[in-house]
Structure formats: C-alpha cells, structure tokens
Design an enzyme around this catalytic site. Structure first.
Site, short mmCIF file in Angstrom:
data_model
loop_
_atom_site.label_atom_id
_atom_site.label_comp_id
_atom_site.label_asym_id
_atom_site.label_seq_id
_atom_site.Cartn_x
_atom_site.Cartn_y
_atom_site.Cartn_z
N PHE A 197 -10.05 6.05 -4.01
CA PHE A 197 -9.39 5.44 -2.84
C PHE A 197 -10.05 4.10 -2.53
CE2 PHE A 197 -8.16 4.94 1.61
CZ PHE A 197 -6.82 5.30 1.55
N THR A 243 1.10 -4.22 15.96
CA THR A 243 1.98 -3.06 16.16
C THR A 243 1.35 -1.81 15.56
OG1 THR A 243 3.17 -3.30 14.08
CG2 THR A 243 3.99 -4.60 15.96
N ARG A 291 -15.60 -6.61 2.11
CA ARG A 291 -15.57 -5.39 1.29
C ARG A 291 -14.92 -5.61 -0.07
NH1 ARG A 291 -16.09 -4.73 6.35
NH2 ARG A 291 -17.06 -2.90 7.27
N ILE A 317 -4.50 -4.43 6.90
CA ILE A 317 -5.21 -5.10 7.98
C ILE A 317 -4.43 -4.90 9.28
CG2 ILE A 317 -6.06 -7.33 8.82
CD1 ILE A 317 -6.27 -8.16 5.83
N ALA A 349 0.80 -1.22 0.00
CA ALA A 349 0.00 0.00 0.00
C ALA A 349 0.84 1.27 0.00
CB ALA A 349 -0.95 -0.01 1.20
N VAL A 350 1.97 1.26 0.68
CA VAL A 350 2.81 2.47 0.76
C VAL A 350 3.30 2.89 -0.63
CG1 VAL A 350 4.98 3.40 1.68
CG2 VAL A 350 3.46 2.08 3.15
N HIS A 395 2.45 -0.21 13.14
CA HIS A 395 2.78 -0.15 11.72
C HIS A 395 1.52 0.16 10.88
CE1 HIS A 395 5.00 -0.99 8.05
NE2 HIS A 395 4.05 -1.85 7.68
#
Length: 174
Positions: free
Chosen positions: A100, A73, A114, A69, A44-45, A75
C-alpha cells in the site's frame, strides 16, 4: 524461481506518484529474480481493479501507488476508504500481498516529503513490503508442512508403543 510483481501507479498528482513509482521500481530492480510489470491508471480509485488484473494474470504480488491530498470536500474520505477497502479485500481474496503505497496527506508538501523527501520514499517501502510478504506467505506453509512431516514419526512411534502395550495386556490376561 522468478517472481512476478506488478506496479500500479495512479496518474493523478503525477508529480508525486512518479517519484513513488521510481522508488518502487528501483527497489524491485535491486532484487534478484524479479520480473516487473507496470501499469498506469487515472486515479487512486482505479488502483484496486488494476491490482486485480495483475493478480489474475499471475503476479505474486503488486505494489499500489497513489497520492490522495485532502481538499475542501468530503471526496477525500470516500477515495481513501474506497482504495483501502478494495486493496484489503483483494489481498484477502487472492491471498497475495499488495504493498500500500498510497499517500493520504493533508497537503502537497506532506506528500512530497513522503515521495523521496524528508520522510523517505513510500513507494520504495511498499515494494519492500511486497517482497517481504511474498517470502513470508511462501515460508509459512513450508514451515507447517515441515513440522507435520517431522511430527509423523513421533506419532507413529507413539501408536506402536500403544500397540505393544495392548498386546502385553492381552498376553497377560491369557
């Protein structure tokens, strides 16, 4: 006039993201005059950078698809914020829409719901958003231009009327 739309899909959580991609591409294929370009990125980044590349290459809009998901942590929070901020900045800088379709869920079950499950397909919805926003961002300037054109004759008549009034005043003084 044909539209160019990019679809960028994160490979991470691919069981989910492949379904999002299928929904987005299926919807775009149902739209007349749309040329679709697709790319995969690791996670995703990396979505904002690939979206930027599509916009630089001349796409009218992009669909960004991923699934983040929550884990144990923090993150998750950094990834979600990074992707959201990057995509928002791109839309504002390029003045072009990015749908998006990045799921941010607590667990895999929510994500699957989803991605074609009980809550629909958010990839398809993101593609719909891109197409709607492309239309809207083209319609608004055209509407304002038309309004300006229609307003000019009225302004010209007003200035002619003012000139006649001034001439009448000058003639009256003589």
């Amino acid at each position: 006039m044909g539209l160019k739309v990019g679809v960028v899909t994160a490979r991470f959580n691919n069981e989910i993201t492949e379904k999002l991609e299928e929904g987005a591409i299926s919807y775009l294929e149902s739209c007349e005059g749309v040329e679709i370009f697709a790319a995969l990125v690791p996670g995703a980044v990396e979505l904002p950078l690939a979206c930027q590349a599509f916009l630089d290459a001349g796409c009218d809009g992009v669909v960004a698809l991923g699934a983040v998901i929550r884990g144990e942590t923090s993150h998750y929070d950094y990834v979600c914020n990074s992707v959201t901020d990057g995509i928002t900045r791109l839309m504002l800088d390029y003045k072009k829409p990015i749908g998006f379709g990045v799921l941010t869920t607590e667990n895999e079950e929510q994500a699957l719901a989803r991605a074609g499950g009980a809550h629909g397909n958010k990839g398809e919805e993101a593609a719909q958003v891109v197409m709607e926003m492309i239309g809207l961002t083209q319609e608004i300037p055209a509407t304002l231009k038309t309004a300006a054109i229609l307003a000019k004759p009225k302004a010209a008549k007003s200035s002619k009327a003012a000139s006649k009034t001034q001439k009448k005043k000058k003639n009256a003084k003589k």
